[in-house]
Design a protein around this motif. Structure first.
Motif, short mmCIF file in Angstrom:
data_model
loop_
_atom_site.label_atom_id
_atom_site.label_comp_id
_atom_site.label_asym_id
_atom_site.label_seq_id
_atom_site.Cartn_x
_atom_site.Cartn_y
_atom_site.Cartn_z
N UNK A 1 0.81 -1.22 0.00
CA UNK A 1 0.00 0.00 0.00
C UNK A 1 0.85 1.27 0.00
N UNK A 2 2.05 1.20 0.56
CA UNK A 2 2.91 2.37 0.61
C UNK A 2 3.33 2.79 -0.80
N UNK B 1 1.71 1.97 -3.54
CA UNK B 1 0.52 2.39 -4.26
C UNK B 1 0.11 3.81 -3.90
N UNK B 2 0.22 4.14 -2.61
CA UNK B 2 -0.13 5.50 -2.20
C UNK B 2 0.80 6.51 -2.87
N UNK B 3 2.09 6.18 -2.90
CA UNK B 3 3.05 7.07 -3.54
C UNK B 3 2.73 7.25 -5.02
N UNK B 4 2.50 6.12 -5.69
CA UNK B 4 2.19 6.20 -7.12
C UNK B 4 0.90 6.98 -7.36
N UNK B 5 -0.09 6.80 -6.48
CA UNK B 5 -1.38 7.45 -6.71
C UNK B 5 -1.27 8.97 -6.56
N UNK B 6 -0.22 9.44 -5.88
CA UNK B 6 -0.03 10.88 -5.75
C UNK B 6 0.77 11.47 -6.91
N UNK B 7 1.22 10.61 -7.81
CA UNK B 7 1.96 11.10 -8.97
C UNK B 7 3.46 10.92 -8.87
N UNK B 8 3.92 10.19 -7.84
CA UNK B 8 5.34 9.88 -7.76
C UNK B 8 5.67 8.76 -8.75
N UNK B 9 6.85 8.82 -9.33
CA UNK B 9 7.32 7.70 -10.14
C UNK B 9 7.76 6.55 -9.24
N UNK C 1 11.13 7.33 -7.36
CA UNK C 1 10.97 8.35 -6.32
C UNK C 1 10.23 7.77 -5.11
N UNK D 1 11.93 7.75 -1.47
CA UNK D 1 11.36 8.62 -0.42
C UNK D 1 10.55 7.84 0.61
N UNK D 2 9.91 6.78 0.18
CA UNK D 2 8.92 6.13 1.04
C UNK D 2 9.31 4.70 1.43
N UNK E 1 13.32 3.99 3.03
CA UNK E 1 13.50 4.35 4.44
C UNK E 1 12.83 3.36 5.39
#
Ligand code: ATP
Ligand code: MG
Lengths: 318, 229
Positions: B126-127, B129-137, B140, B144-145, B148
């Motif tokens: 889900x982490x 997916x959440x990143x991708x859904x915000x427009x992150x490649x 990235x 970033x997510x 870490x």
């Protein structure tokens, strides 16, 4: 006045003839849907009917097997040649069939061409390689309309069943990381917006907390404003209250209703029939990978036509 | 016994050599780990990236081969092969410490890539997916997510990797790098007194390893309180 009408009617997301399989399992079997600006579309249906998969195809978290997804006038998926008759007519298969039919003495006219194109669509006759002209036409169409998926996703907010807040970031960072990283806002602007949103849901004091310290309801409301911080044009919700303790469902639905009242375009997969009745401008019943019924809330609940829907409603409305 | 050692070590300034050895061992271990971590992370990402074009597929195969080879042969063999055959053939004339850091970095990258892969897999999907859904490649979101969080999960294992890396640097004496082992060996061999220098050597390694395991525990605790604050 007229202009106003056009924007009010304008389509935000369109899906055309969408198919999705996971290996052998065919989950979506030809879904068509248009989501207009300001609409609140609620999707209901039995478990495993493909609701989540359909929703996730809207922002391509799931890659469709066939069909196209459009965001405004932009194509997000590859071109599906079966959706474009003019493309089919450029294929080798089409040319070959045309020659054969002409050799059999038929006359070449529009109707014949249409008939052949229809036959190719029906029987999925296109092969992997259909000649240079065909390839070039696809490329042209694609490059004219395609939009980088990340650009589109930045405008399509998504809220998940399990919140999916970034565990390594504080609440404030969760709200600002995307606008800052994607250079949509400066750090100051992003923080300002984040605090305004936190204030709106009454959680300013949690700005520096980590997600693991929050309750489910708080997490989901933060997840919603995280999407809002991107100033999206449409919001997708996948069962946003299903993972919550009953006493926390209300606060999340309340926030979603507020959004709806403000005119946000929303697509919501949910089992909350009360919410559907109250908020939806259109309700969709998905079953077995297809949209089997689609209506305004009143007619949807009062005069369901589809047998499976009647059965479904009798179970959930008890 | 003690007298010969003290004479050699202090009066004849043998400790200087020991300090050089100590700092070389530390440098090689730290840079080896750093190179291993960066390269290992890249390999892990390449292996996990869900893209199916030819370029990526070939890259994945290369990474698979790399990991198999470096995990399937002893570090001593890698050291000899790279130092005496491969690097000279490539015309690479590097300073000893730099070369040793690279060799240990290449070696630990193979192990760390597997550790990192497990760490990334342990982070909830889900982490991403959440990143991708915000427009992150993909990359990235990874940097970033996901990484870490993966890093936090694998910190203890990474600490163990660092510890074995330090211990393994002792084979460097084979290619004439002055590391900790070499420096004590020199003292032992010049005095024909083996007992004390080698006991001292063992104690040195033990203390270093002990300090590092304390450090890892401390970092772990800090990471955890961070997330709970
Ligand atoms: N990544 C996947 N790999 C394989 N099968 C999947 C995957 N995702 C979904 N499926 C399958 O696809 C079918 C439809 O799933 P989907 O999640 O879309 O249903 P749903 O309507 O959202 O159901 P629910 O109400 O339980 O959430 C299910 O049978 C599910 O097991
Ligand atoms: Mg679902």
């Amino acid at each position: 006045m007229q202009e106003n009408k056009i924007t009010a009617d304008s389509t935000v997301i369109t899906i055309k003839d969408l198919y999705k399989s996971f290996g052998r399992l065919e989950v979506l079997k030809g879904v068509n849907l248009e989501i207009k600006k300001g609409e609140k579309v609620v999707v209901i249906g039995p478990s495993g009917s493909g609701k989540s998969t359909m929703l996730r195809c809207l922002n391509l978290l799931e890659e469709p097997t066939c069909g196209e997804v459009w965001f405004h006038e932009n194509l997000l998926t590859p071109v599906d040649p079966y959706l474009h008759s003019d493309l089919i007519e450029r294929s080798n298969t089409f040319q070959k069939m045309l020659c054969e039919r002409l050799a059999q003495g038929e006359e070449e006219h529009e109707a014949l061409r249409d008939q052949i194109a229809f036959e190719i669509k029906e029987k999925s006759l296109l092969k992997k390689h259909e000649g240079k002209a065909f390839k070039k036409a696809i490329k042209e169409l694609y490059s004219t309309y395609t939009l980088n998926i990340n650009k589109a996703r930045a405008k399509i907010g998504m809220v998940f069943q399990h919140f999916n807040l970034f565990n390594n970031l504080t609440v404030l960072q969760n709200l600002t990381v995307a606008p800052i990283q994607l250079k949509l806002k400066t750090k100051e602007q992003a923080n300002e917006k984040a605090f305004a949103l936190l204030k709106r849901i009454g959680l300013e004091d949690k700005a520096n907390a980590y997600p693991s310290t929050l309750s489910g309801g708080q997490k989901q409301r933060i997840a919603i404003i995280r999407a809002l911080a991107m100033e999206p044009e449409v919001m997708l919700f996948d069962e946003p209250t299903s993972a919550l303790d009953p006493e926390m469902v209300g606060e999340v639905l309340e926030l979603m209703k507020d959004l709806a009242d403000e005119g946000m375009t929303m697509v919501v997969v949910t089992h909350e029939m009360g919410f559907a009745k109250e908020v939806a401008s259109r309700i969709i019943f998905m079953n077995d990978g297809l949209i089997q019924e689609e209506n305004d809330p009143e007619n949807f609940f009062e005069n369901p036509k589809n047998e499976r829907l009647k059965e479904f409603l009798s179970k959930v409305l008890k | 016994m003690w007298n010969t050692f003290i004479e050699k070590f202090i009066i004849e300034e043998g400790y200087k050599l020991t300090l050089t050895g100590l700092s070389n061992t530390a440098l090689i271990a730290v840079f080896g780990l750093l190179i291993g971590f960066l390269l290992g992370t890249v390999i892990a990402i390449v292996k996990l990236v869900p893209v199916k074009n030819i370029f990526v597929t070939v890259l994945k195969k290369i990474c698979d081969g790399y990991v198999a080879v470096f995990r399937g042969t002893p570090i001593v063999v890698q050291l000899l092969l790279l130092h005496f055959a491969v690097f000279p053939a490539l015309g690479l004339l590097l300073e000893d410490v730099v070369e040793a850091s690279i060799i240990f970095g290449l070696n630990s990258a193979a192990y760390i890539s597997e550790i990192m892969r497990g760490g990334i897999n342990s982070v909830d999907k889900g982490q991403m997916e959440a990143g991708r859904s915000l427009g992150f490649g993909y990359t990235r979101t990874m940097i970033k997510i996901v990484i870490p969080q993966a890093f936090k999960n694998i910190l203890p294992t990474l600490g163990n990797e660092f510890i074995s890396l330090i211990k393994e640097t002792s084979v460097l004496s084979l290619i004439a790098v002055t590391d900790l082992t070499k420096s004590f060996k020199a003292i032992a061999e010049s005095t024909y007194e083996y007992f004390i220098p080698y006991i001292m050597l063992a104690i040195c390694y033990f203390v270093i390893v002990y300090l590092i395991s304390l450090l890892v525990k401390f970092m772990e605790r800090r990471f955890n309180t961070d997330a709970r604050k």
